[in-house]
Scaffold this motif. Structure first.
Motif, PDB file in Angstrom:
ATOM      1  N   ARG A  83       0.833  -1.205   0.000  1.00 53.48           N
ATOM      2  CA  ARG A  83       0.000   0.000   0.000  1.00 53.48           C
ATOM      3  C   ARG A  83       0.868   1.255   0.000  1.00 53.48           C
ATOM      4  O   ARG A  83       0.617   2.215  -0.738  1.00 53.48           O
ATOM      5  N   ARG A  87       0.926   4.059  -2.975  1.00 57.67           N
ATOM      6  CA  ARG A  87       0.631   5.472  -2.711  1.00 57.67           C
ATOM      7  C   ARG A  87       1.811   6.362  -3.095  1.00 57.67           C
ATOM      8  O   ARG A  87       1.619   7.452  -3.611  1.00 57.67           O
ATOM      9  N   LYS A 103      -0.503  -2.243  -7.279  1.00 54.98           N
ATOM     10  CA  LYS A 103      -1.916  -2.264  -6.889  1.00 54.98           C
ATOM     11  C   LYS A 103      -2.499  -3.667  -7.068  1.00 54.98           C
ATOM     12  O   LYS A 103      -3.219  -4.158  -6.207  1.00 54.98           O
ATOM     13  N   GLU A 106      -1.150  -5.827  -4.337  1.00 57.01           N
ATOM     14  CA  GLU A 106      -1.822  -5.504  -3.071  1.00 57.01           C
ATOM     15  C   GLU A 106      -3.206  -6.165  -3.022  1.00 57.01           C
ATOM     16  O   GLU A 106      -3.582  -6.761  -2.008  1.00 57.01           O
TER      17      GLU A 106
END
Length: 163
Positions: A83, A87, A103, A106
């Motif tokens: 994460r 970000r 992503k 994740e």
């Protein structure tokens, strides 16, 4: 979501499709992320708690402790770093392709974590009697167990969004 087993019994639907469906409800994703970012909540745990409630299950201390032990294996060493990387890549020029890869990783980690949480339910006894605990009651109790005590306002809003 409950599925008929064909044997006159009902069983919870698989957790992953349930989690995707409930997370897509209006306002749920935003509230889950608010609980995560402001109160340190674990979104997969919240979705698992909602899934348990849909099956009439009020989580016990043993359920929560076992789930938190799984959370310790997945969240800190795997999901949180992914994460953070996702970000961080959001603001880097040229990082979008890598961001999408991270992503996807994740999301896959969260799917595997939810599968491990679902496996905890294998040993749960069937709900007592023909009438399990009502969804709203089980949901409120489960969210209260899984969210920090100081997350009262988001707990209430999340309960309303999920109900």
């Amino acid at each position: 979501m409950i599925e008929d087993t064909g044997l006159g019994e009902q069983a919870p639907a698989p957790l992953w499709p349930f989690a995707l469906e409930i997370y897509a409800r209006p306002g749920v994703a935003a509230l889950c992320l608010e609980a995560q970012d402001r109160a340190g909540a674990d979104v997969p745990l919240l979705l698992w708690g909602a899934w348990a409630a849909a099956g009439g299950r009020v989580l016990t201390d043993a359920d929560v402790n076992a789930a938190r032990a799984l959370a310790d294996q997945w969240r800190g060493p795997v999901i949180t770093p992914l994460r953070q990387a996702r970000r961080a890549l959001k603001n880097l020029a040229g990082g979008e392709a890598l961001r999408q890869t991270v992503k996807a990783a994740e999301l896959e980690a969260e799917r595997l974590y939810l599968a491990a949480l679902e496996a905890l339910s294998a040993g749960w006894p069937a709900p007592p009697g023909p009438c399990p605990v009502p969804w709203a009651t089980a949901l409120r109790d489960n969210l209260a167990r899984l969210l920090p005590p100081d997350a009262g306002p988001v707990t209430e809003r999340l309960h309303k969004a999920l109900s």
